[in-house]
Design an enzyme around this catalytic site. Structure first.
Site, PDB file in Angstrom:
ATOM      1  CG  HIS A  60      -1.988   1.085   1.136  1.00  0.00           C
ATOM      2  ND1 HIS A  60      -2.966   1.093   0.179  1.00  0.00           N
ATOM      3  CD2 HIS A  60      -2.194   2.200   1.880  1.00  0.00           C
ATOM      4  CE1 HIS A  60      -3.744   2.161   0.346  1.00  0.00           C
ATOM      5  NE2 HIS A  60      -3.289   2.848   1.368  1.00  0.00           N
ATOM      6  CG  HIS A  62      -1.561   6.873  -0.821  1.00  0.00           C
ATOM      7  ND1 HIS A  62      -2.637   6.600  -1.631  1.00  0.00           N
ATOM      8  CD2 HIS A  62      -1.866   6.346   0.392  1.00  0.00           C
ATOM      9  CE1 HIS A  62      -3.554   5.953  -0.931  1.00  0.00           C
ATOM     10  NE2 HIS A  62      -3.115   5.776   0.296  1.00  0.00           N
ATOM     11  NE  ARG A  83      -9.726  14.558   4.114  1.00  0.00           N
ATOM     12  CZ  ARG A  83     -10.997  14.369   3.760  1.00  0.00           C
ATOM     13  NH1 ARG A  83     -11.344  13.219   3.183  1.00  0.00           N
ATOM     14  NH2 ARG A  83     -11.918  15.263   3.989  1.00  0.00           N
ATOM     15  CE1 TYR A 122      -5.936  10.851  -3.416  1.00  0.00           C
ATOM     16  CE2 TYR A 122      -5.321   8.632  -2.723  1.00  0.00           C
ATOM     17  CZ  TYR A 122      -5.338   9.992  -2.504  1.00  0.00           C
ATOM     18  OH  TYR A 122      -4.764  10.503  -1.355  1.00  0.00           O
ATOM     19  CG  HIS A 204     -10.262   6.972  -1.506  1.00  0.00           C
ATOM     20  ND1 HIS A 204     -10.821   7.297  -0.288  1.00  0.00           N
ATOM     21  CD2 HIS A 204      -8.978   7.406  -1.450  1.00  0.00           C
ATOM     22  CE1 HIS A 204      -9.910   7.896   0.466  1.00  0.00           C
ATOM     23  NE2 HIS A 204      -8.789   7.977  -0.222  1.00  0.00           N
ATOM     24  NE  ARG A 207     -13.610   8.581   4.616  1.00  0.00           N
ATOM     25  CZ  ARG A 207     -12.449   8.938   4.108  1.00  0.00           C
ATOM     26  NH1 ARG A 207     -12.342  10.038   3.379  1.00  0.00           N
ATOM     27  NH2 ARG A 207     -11.368   8.201   4.310  1.00  0.00           N
ATOM     28  CG  HIS A 231      -8.061   3.744   1.939  1.00  0.00           C
ATOM     29  ND1 HIS A 231      -8.034   4.787   1.044  1.00  0.00           N
ATOM     30  CD2 HIS A 231      -6.763   3.443   2.183  1.00  0.00           C
ATOM     31  CE1 HIS A 231      -6.773   5.097   0.758  1.00  0.00           C
ATOM     32  NE2 HIS A 231      -5.983   4.285   1.422  1.00  0.00           N
ATOM     33  CD  GLU A 234      -6.582   5.619   7.442  1.00  0.00           C
ATOM     34  OE1 GLU A 234      -7.083   5.733   6.304  1.00  0.00           O
ATOM     35  OE2 GLU A 234      -5.464   6.041   7.738  1.00  0.00           O
ATOM     36  CG  HIS A 268      -5.796   1.777   6.955  1.00  0.00           C
ATOM     37  ND1 HIS A 268      -4.468   1.942   7.272  1.00  0.00           N
ATOM     38  CD2 HIS A 268      -6.052   2.627   5.918  1.00  0.00           C
ATOM     39  CE1 HIS A 268      -3.946   2.863   6.481  1.00  0.00           C
ATOM     40  NE2 HIS A 268      -4.879   3.287   5.646  1.00  0.00           N
ATOM     41  CG  ASP A 319      -1.087   4.548   4.023  1.00  0.00           C
ATOM     42  OD1 ASP A 319      -1.320   5.194   2.985  1.00  0.00           O
ATOM     43  OD2 ASP A 319      -1.886   4.514   4.975  1.00  0.00           O
TER      44      ASP A 319
HETATM   45 ZN    ZN Z   1      -3.859   4.752   1.956  1.00  0.00          ZN
END
Ligand code: ZN
Length: 446
Positions: A60, A62, A83, A122, A204, A207, A231, A234, A268, A319
């Site tokens: 995993h 990003h 975030r 993404y 993703h 949500r 995901h 989490e 997660h 991650d």
């Molecule tokens: Zn992630």
């Protein structure tokens, strides 16, 4: 052209034990023979001193989060405040800057013994959501970056369509969205597997993909027999919002829409009910724990032992790349459990290595990697046993030194498809990885 090479391993991890003096013959990127009791290196063999393991799989990633390392440690807050910082970085990515950053990050991974990465991708479109001339320019930049860094990639092309239940994407999220799952499927159907790259799918989160769009993504992965990652739980806020919108947990929602199953990996899997754990385990859905990120973002500790007991196969990912060190991820899973239960020994070093290698590769669709045996991909990584962290003669050499004492800095060799990508701690394709990282991060800061 028929390319053959023999490697002589001073010590080799053979799934259950360490064997001294092992010759591994390779041809065209695969292992053709594993010979024991070879006390001296055969002529022409590449000599790998230390303990050689199957290549590590980072399930995993990003890649762009690497630009936040250090800077995102200032101040207090939660996952949700972090975030916002992450979105500001995402907003500045272009195919060129992302390519440069990812090439450097994947080179850092190679130096850490990682031979395959699962890129949960993404950031698809230009800021505002306008597609690039090649709608897959960003994904192609990542695939090219992995090739240049000498590692394998599974591009987990991610559907990201909403900012929350019933809410359209925010300004920052517009570039993540294809509008509908059908449009997502159409775009990523153009992407093709190559020798070093496989194409998978991701949702993703519950949500970010409305319930009525989930099946389209699941079906796309099913038809291609491709890995599907998501995901999952989490954050407790995601669970609460899901319950409010749908009257069930995220895991239940995914089960209802055909997302769970043996080719699916929940990333997660932190805040789960007992019923969720049994849904995930009994469906054969895997779990990707990302312990260094989960502790960095103050997420909580996921129920990895319970998930495994119910049948969920475990793998590991770095991650957000607060650190890139799969050995640290592996021991952190065990050490988290020790802190929670005040007992030791939930996994053996061998089981933790399996999560970091064979099971991680399987979660990324590389079932033929992660083991040192004939027929497997010739992907391996060597841990030095003479560093300040690993030195000290052992009565019986096992995997414990590697898993519980070594770090990414102790990786001396990384071989991918029979090609020596890292030799004696030096990346052979990206000459100055720290500079490449510094330049790529500076370019993003503008
Ligand atoms: Zn992630």
């Amino acid at each position: 052209m028929h390319v053959t090479q023999t490697y002589w391993l001073e010590h080799a991890w053979l799934d259950t034990h360490v064997e001294p003096g092992v010759a591994v013959d390779t041809a065209d990127g695969r292992i053709t023979a594993v010979r024991s009791e070879v006390t001296t290196p055969p002529p022409g063999a590449e000599i790998l001193r230390g303990l050689t393991l199957p290549g590590l799989a980072n399930a995993h990633s990003h890649a762009f989060h690497r630009a936040l390392r250090g800077t995102a440690q200032v101040g207090s807050g939660t996952f949700w405040t972090w975030r916002e910082v992450m979105y500001a970085t995402a907003a500045r990515l272009t195919p060129d800057t992302y390519h440069a950053l990812a090439r450097a990050v994947y080179a850092e991974m190679a130096l850490a013994g990682i031979t395959a990465v699962g890129e949960f991708h993404y950031v698809h479109h230009a800021p505002g959501g306008t597609p690039y001339a090649d709608p897959n320019a960003m994904g192609e930049a990542l695939v090219a970056a992995a090739a240049e860094a000498g590692i394998r990639i599974t591009l987990l092309d991610t559907a990201y369509l909403s900012s929350g239940f019933g809410q359209p994407p925010t300004t920052h999220q517009l570039r993540f969205s294809d509008g509908t799952a059908d449009a997502w499927a159409e775009r990523c159907s153009v992407l093709k597997d190559r020798d070093h790259a496989r194409i998978g799918a991701a949702i993703h989160s519950v949500r970010a993909v409305p319930a009525d769009q989930l099946e389209t993504v699941a079906r796309w992965a099913e038809e291609r027999r491709a890995p599907l990652h998501v995901h999952l739980s989490e954050q407790t806020a995601e669970n609460d919002a899901c319950r409010e919108a749908h009257g069930c947990t995220p895991a239940q929602l995914l089960a209802l829409h055909g997302v769970l199953g043996p080719r699916t990996t929940g990333v997660h899997n932190t805040h789960l009910t007992a019923e969720d754990i049994s849904l995930i385990g009994s469906s054969g859905t895997g779990t990707c724990m990302c312990p260094t990120t989960e502790r960095d973002l103050a997420d909580g500790i996921g129920p990895a032992v319970a998930l495994q007991n119910e049948g969920s196969r475990l793998c590991l990912g770095s991650d957000s790349h607060a650190v890139i060190d799969l050995l640290e991820e592996a021991r952190a899973m065990e050490l988290n459990e020790r802190l929670r239960t005040r007992t030791r020994g939930h996994w053996t070093a061998a089981a933790l290595l399996r999560a970091a290698s064979a099971d991680g590769h399987a979660a990324l669709g590389w079932d033929e990697a992660g083991t040192l045996e004939p027929g497997a991909l010739a992907d391996f990584t060597t841990i030095a046993l003479d560093s300040v962290r690993t030195a000290g003669p052992l009565p019986r050499l096992g995997a414990e030194s590697a898993v519980f004492a070594a770090s990414a800095a102790d990786v001396s060799h990384t071989v991918v498809g029979g090609r020596h990508v890292v030799r004696d701690g030096v990346h052979r394709l990206v000459p100055d990885v720290p500079k490449a990282l510094a330049d790529a991060v500076a370019a993003l800061r503008g």
